[in-house]
Design a protein around this motif. Sequence first.
Motif, PDB file in Angstrom:
ATOM      1  N   MET A   1       0.858  -1.172   0.000  1.00  0.00           N
ATOM      2  CA  MET A   1       0.000   0.000   0.000  1.00  0.00           C
ATOM      3  C   MET A   1       0.902   1.232   0.000  1.00  0.00           C
ATOM      4  SD  MET A   1      -2.958   1.185   2.725  1.00  0.00           S
ATOM      5  CE  MET A   1      -3.416  -0.469   3.006  1.00  0.00           C
ATOM      6  N   ILE A   2       0.548   2.191  -0.810  1.00  0.00           N
ATOM      7  CA  ILE A   2       1.314   3.431  -0.906  1.00  0.00           C
ATOM      8  C   ILE A   2       0.699   4.465   0.037  1.00  0.00           C
ATOM      9  CG2 ILE A   2       2.031   5.312  -2.416  1.00  0.00           C
ATOM     10  CD1 ILE A   2       1.754   3.320  -4.764  1.00  0.00           C
ATOM     11  N   THR A   3       1.506   4.960   0.969  1.00  0.00           N
ATOM     12  CA  THR A   3       1.041   6.017   1.869  1.00  0.00           C
ATOM     13  C   THR A   3       2.001   7.191   1.726  1.00  0.00           C
ATOM     14  OG1 THR A   3       2.244   5.023   3.706  1.00  0.00           O
ATOM     15  CG2 THR A   3      -0.082   4.487   3.534  1.00  0.00           C
ATOM     16  N   GLU A   4       1.506   8.260   1.144  1.00  0.00           N
ATOM     17  CA  GLU A   4       2.359   9.424   0.877  1.00  0.00           C
ATOM     18  C   GLU A   4       2.155  10.570   1.857  1.00  0.00           C
ATOM     19  OE1 GLU A   4       1.598  10.447  -3.203  1.00  0.00           O
ATOM     20  OE2 GLU A   4       3.141   9.051  -3.882  1.00  0.00           O
ATOM     21  N   ASN A   5       1.072  10.534   2.612  1.00  0.00           N
ATOM     22  CA  ASN A   5       0.810  11.652   3.515  1.00  0.00           C
ATOM     23  C   ASN A   5       0.037  11.174   4.742  1.00  0.00           C
ATOM     24  OD1 ASN A   5      -1.985  11.507   2.729  1.00  0.00           O
ATOM     25  ND2 ASN A   5      -1.463  12.643   0.889  1.00  0.00           N
ATOM     26  N   GLU A   6      -0.236  12.098   5.624  1.00  0.00           N
ATOM     27  CA  GLU A   6      -0.914  11.770   6.878  1.00  0.00           C
ATOM     28  C   GLU A   6      -2.311  11.209   6.636  1.00  0.00           C
ATOM     29  OE1 GLU A   6      -1.337  11.003  10.739  1.00  0.00           O
ATOM     30  OE2 GLU A   6       0.506  11.670   9.793  1.00  0.00           O
ATOM     31  N   ARG A   7      -3.019  11.751   5.676  1.00  0.00           N
ATOM     32  CA  ARG A   7      -4.361  11.256   5.377  1.00  0.00           C
ATOM     33  C   ARG A   7      -4.305   9.798   4.908  1.00  0.00           C
ATOM     34  NH1 ARG A   7      -8.718  13.925   1.181  1.00  0.00           N
ATOM     35  NH2 ARG A   7     -10.252  12.275   1.342  1.00  0.00           N
ATOM     36  N   ASP A   8      -3.334   9.468   4.063  1.00  0.00           N
ATOM     37  CA  ASP A   8      -3.161   8.083   3.621  1.00  0.00           C
ATOM     38  C   ASP A   8      -2.892   7.166   4.810  1.00  0.00           C
ATOM     39  OD1 ASP A   8      -3.501   8.765   0.947  1.00  0.00           O
ATOM     40  OD2 ASP A   8      -1.365   8.640   0.456  1.00  0.00           O
ATOM     41  N   ARG A   9      -2.055   7.624   5.743  1.00  0.00           N
ATOM     42  CA  ARG A   9      -1.740   6.809   6.916  1.00  0.00           C
ATOM     43  C   ARG A   9      -2.972   6.585   7.780  1.00  0.00           C
ATOM     44  NH1 ARG A   9       3.089   9.077   5.734  1.00  0.00           N
ATOM     45  NH2 ARG A   9       2.835  11.104   6.678  1.00  0.00           N
ATOM     46  N   ARG A  10      -3.759   7.626   7.982  1.00  0.00           N
ATOM     47  CA  ARG A  10      -4.995   7.475   8.770  1.00  0.00           C
ATOM     48  C   ARG A  10      -5.971   6.529   8.080  1.00  0.00           C
ATOM     49  NH1 ARG A  10      -4.638  13.084   8.979  1.00  0.00           N
ATOM     50  NH2 ARG A  10      -6.409  13.271   7.580  1.00  0.00           N
ATOM     51  N   THR A  11      -6.098   6.674   6.764  1.00  0.00           N
ATOM     52  CA  THR A  11      -7.013   5.830   6.001  1.00  0.00           C
ATOM     53  C   THR A  11      -6.563   4.380   6.042  1.00  0.00           C
ATOM     54  OG1 THR A  11      -7.561   7.681   4.549  1.00  0.00           O
ATOM     55  CG2 THR A  11      -8.089   5.474   3.743  1.00  0.00           C
TER      56      THR A  11
END
Length: 72
Positions: A1-11
């Motif tokens: 899974m690609i997480t580029e920002n804080e929102r991606d990490r929360r999601t």
Amino acid sequence: MITENERDRRTAAWLIETYGAEAVAEAETRIAGARKPYPSNIAKVLGASLPEALKRTENAAARQKLAGLRRM
């Protein structure tokens, strides 16, 4: 899974907590076409409706990001 920002990490954390790590990993393999494994695309495969709270960045995180941009 690609997480580029804080929102991606929360999601990503919410998806794993809600659906389980196995289901999220399996959904990642079912992403159609050339779409990348971003949390939002995995949520679509799972048929998940993301809570509004995930869309908002905490004030402290937003300030930290802005400070980093100003330093650049």
